[in-house]
Design a protein around this motif. Structure first.
Motif, PDB file in Angstrom:
ATOM      1  N   GLY A  51       0.833  -1.198   0.000  1.00 10.80           N
ATOM      2  CA  GLY A  51       0.000   0.000   0.000  1.00 10.80           C
ATOM      3  C   GLY A  51       0.860   1.237   0.000  1.00 10.80           C
ATOM      4  N   SER A  52       1.211   1.695   1.183  1.00 11.13           N
ATOM      5  CA  SER A  52       1.980   2.929   1.258  1.00 11.13           C
ATOM      6  C   SER A  52       2.914   2.898   2.458  1.00 11.13           C
ATOM      7  CB  SER A  52       1.036   4.127   1.368  1.00 11.13           C
ATOM      8  OG  SER A  52       0.266   4.024   2.553  1.00 11.13           O
ATOM      9  N   LEU A  53       3.750   3.908   2.509  1.00 10.77           N
ATOM     10  CA  LEU A  53       4.677   4.104   3.617  1.00 10.77           C
ATOM     11  C   LEU A  53       4.311   5.387   4.344  1.00 10.77           C
ATOM     12  CD1 LEU A  53       8.078   3.456   1.797  1.00 10.77           C
ATOM     13  CD2 LEU A  53       6.891   1.886   3.320  1.00 10.77           C
ATOM     14  N   GLN A  54       4.612   5.420   5.620  1.00  9.08           N
ATOM     15  CA  GLN A  54       4.493   6.656   6.376  1.00  9.08           C
ATOM     16  C   GLN A  54       5.905   7.180   6.575  1.00  9.08           C
ATOM     17  OE1 GLN A  54       2.403   5.415   9.891  1.00  9.08           O
ATOM     18  NE2 GLN A  54       0.423   5.454   8.867  1.00  9.08           N
ATOM     19  N   VAL A  55       6.191   8.344   6.012  1.00 10.91           N
ATOM     20  CA  VAL A  55       7.528   8.928   6.068  1.00 10.91           C
ATOM     21  C   VAL A  55       7.570   9.912   7.232  1.00 10.91           C
ATOM     22  CG1 VAL A  55       9.253  10.247   4.790  1.00 10.91           C
ATOM     23  CG2 VAL A  55       7.745   8.663   3.582  1.00 10.91           C
ATOM     24  N   TYR A  56       8.606   9.780   8.081  1.00 12.97           N
ATOM     25  CA  TYR A  56       8.695  10.604   9.279  1.00 12.97           C
ATOM     26  C   TYR A  56       9.762  11.696   9.216  1.00 12.97           C
ATOM     27  CZ  TYR A  56       5.579   7.222  11.361  1.00 12.97           C
ATOM     28  OH  TYR A  56       4.497   6.428  11.622  1.00 12.97           O
ATOM     29  N   ASP A  57      10.550  11.752   8.143  1.00 14.14           N
ATOM     30  CA  ASP A  57      11.528  12.824   8.019  1.00 14.14           C
ATOM     31  C   ASP A  57      11.598  13.253   6.557  1.00 14.14           C
ATOM     32  OD1 ASP A  57      12.784  10.638   6.925  1.00 14.14           O
ATOM     33  OD2 ASP A  57      14.741  11.077   7.775  1.00 14.14           O
ATOM     34  N   GLU A  58      12.208  14.410   6.319  1.00 14.78           N
ATOM     35  CA  GLU A  58      12.244  14.953   4.964  1.00 14.78           C
ATOM     36  C   GLU A  58      13.179  14.184   4.047  1.00 14.78           C
ATOM     37  OE1 GLU A  58      12.375  19.089   4.313  1.00 14.78           O
ATOM     38  OE2 GLU A  58      11.269  19.556   6.135  1.00 14.78           O
TER      39      GLU A  58
ATOM     40  N   GLY B 163      13.469  10.990   3.944  1.00 19.11           N
ATOM     41  CA  GLY B 163      12.872   9.706   3.602  1.00 19.11           C
ATOM     42  C   GLY B 163      13.617   8.518   4.186  1.00 19.11           C
ATOM     43  N   LYS B 164      14.425   8.770   5.241  1.00 17.52           N
ATOM     44  CA  LYS B 164      15.175   7.671   5.848  1.00 17.52           C
ATOM     45  C   LYS B 164      14.408   7.024   7.002  1.00 17.52           C
ATOM     46  CE  LYS B 164      19.588   9.374   4.415  1.00 17.52           C
ATOM     47  NZ  LYS B 164      20.993   9.459   4.666  1.00 17.52           N
ATOM     48  N   MET B 165      13.520   7.756   7.613  1.00  8.01           N
ATOM     49  CA  MET B 165      12.702   7.191   8.689  1.00  8.01           C
ATOM     50  C   MET B 165      11.309   6.912   8.126  1.00  8.01           C
ATOM     51  SD  MET B 165      13.791   9.446  12.020  1.00  8.01           S
ATOM     52  CE  MET B 165      12.496   8.695  12.965  1.00  8.01           C
ATOM     53  N   VAL B 166      11.085   5.671   7.756  1.00 11.51           N
ATOM     54  CA  VAL B 166       9.804   5.279   7.174  1.00 11.51           C
ATOM     55  C   VAL B 166       9.237   4.103   7.951  1.00 11.51           C
ATOM     56  CG1 VAL B 166      10.363   6.101   4.855  1.00 11.51           C
ATOM     57  CG2 VAL B 166      10.863   3.749   5.482  1.00 11.51           C
TER      58      VAL B 166
ATOM     59  N   GLY C 157       2.252   0.132  -4.413  1.00 10.49           N
ATOM     60  CA  GLY C 157       2.569   1.123  -3.405  1.00 10.49           C
ATOM     61  C   GLY C 157       3.155   2.372  -4.000  1.00 10.49           C
ATOM     62  N   GLN C 158       3.540   3.262  -3.128  1.00 17.77           N
ATOM     63  CA  GLN C 158       4.070   4.551  -3.527  1.00 17.77           C
ATOM     64  C   GLN C 158       5.543   4.592  -3.158  1.00 17.77           C
ATOM     65  OE1 GLN C 158       2.339   7.814  -1.336  1.00 17.77           O
ATOM     66  NE2 GLN C 158       2.030   8.943  -3.216  1.00 17.77           N
ATOM     67  N   PRO C 159       6.416   4.982  -4.062  1.00 13.26           N
ATOM     68  CA  PRO C 159       7.849   5.044  -3.717  1.00 13.26           C
ATOM     69  C   PRO C 159       8.098   6.056  -2.603  1.00 13.26           C
ATOM     70  CG  PRO C 159       7.477   5.555  -6.057  1.00 13.26           C
ATOM     71  CD  PRO C 159       6.151   5.365  -5.425  1.00 13.26           C
ATOM     72  N   PRO C 160       9.069   5.771  -1.729  1.00 10.38           N
ATOM     73  CA  PRO C 160       9.325   6.688  -0.622  1.00 10.38           C
ATOM     74  C   PRO C 160       9.653   8.120  -1.044  1.00 10.38           C
ATOM     75  CG  PRO C 160      10.544   4.648  -0.334  1.00 10.38           C
ATOM     76  CD  PRO C 160       9.916   4.612  -1.699  1.00 10.38           C
ATOM     77  N   SER C 161      10.284   8.302  -2.212  1.00  7.93           N
ATOM     78  CA  SER C 161      10.670   9.651  -2.615  1.00  7.93           C
ATOM     79  C   SER C 161       9.455  10.524  -2.890  1.00  7.93           C
ATOM     80  CB  SER C 161      11.562   9.598  -3.856  1.00  7.93           C
ATOM     81  OG  SER C 161      10.855   8.990  -4.931  1.00  7.93           O
ATOM     82  N   SER C 162       8.336   9.938  -3.364  1.00  7.58           N
ATOM     83  CA  SER C 162       7.149  10.734  -3.645  1.00  7.58           C
ATOM     84  C   SER C 162       6.145  10.703  -2.512  1.00  7.58           C
ATOM     85  CB  SER C 162       6.469  10.248  -4.930  1.00  7.58           C
ATOM     86  OG  SER C 162       6.036   8.918  -4.761  1.00  7.58           O
ATOM     87  N   ALA C 163       6.427   9.920  -1.458  1.00  9.09           N
ATOM     88  CA  ALA C 163       5.493   9.826  -0.334  1.00  9.09           C
ATOM     89  C   ALA C 163       5.671  10.974   0.623  1.00  9.09           C
ATOM     90  CB  ALA C 163       5.684   8.487   0.405  1.00  9.09           C
ATOM     91  N   ALA C 164       6.826  11.644   0.624  1.00  6.75           N
ATOM     92  CA  ALA C 164       7.094  12.700   1.602  1.00  6.75           C
ATOM     93  C   ALA C 164       6.407  13.977   1.291  1.00  6.75           C
ATOM     94  CB  ALA C 164       8.590  12.966   1.697  1.00  6.75           C
TER      95      ALA C 164
END
Length: 135
Positions: free
Chosen positions: A86-93, A95-98, A128-135
């Protein structure tokens, strides 16, 4: 459970429906000659609010899914396990804390369970959505 109910209650759509219902009550009290039409409007507003609640959506999904319980076994001729992410929840700008979203985490855990029961066949994560576009 109560926290989730109040979070759902404070969503913008829910607030708009409650505002519509409250304004209908005020107009109904101010104009007694239109009381029949206002009763209908209030009943319809109440029904709209009721069917818009997340619990009703969950019940609708449950009514469709309950007749298809998860399989206890697995196909013997499977070449791989495919997990639809599905998706990731990104916690920093950066994209290292997901963290995996709850639905993706459940799918991944079930995939690992199948991995152990199926004789350690490859796992393919797709979607799913790649981490780079999830932030």
């Amino acid at each position: 459970m109560f926290y989730r109910f109040f979070v759902d209650l404070l969503q913008p759509y829910t607030l708009l429906v409650v505002g519509l219902f409250a304004s209908s009550v005020i107009v109904w009290r101010a104009a007694p000659q239109r009381s029949r039409a206002m009763r209908v409007a209030m009943v319809l507003s109440g029904l709209l609010w009721l069917v818009s609640m997340p619990i009703v959506g969950r019940l609708a999904v449950w009514s469709l899914e309950r007749s298809y319980p998860p399989l206890q076994g697995f196909p013997k001729d499977a070449d791989a396990i495919v997990i639809l992410t599905g998706s990731l929840q990104v916690y920093d700008e950066g994209g290292k804390m997901v963290e995996l979203a709850p639905d993706t985490a459940l799918r991944a855990m079930h995939g690992v369970e199948l991995y152990h029961r199926a004789g350690q066949i490859p796992i393919v994560a797709s979607g799913g959505q790649p981490p780079s576009s999830a932030a």
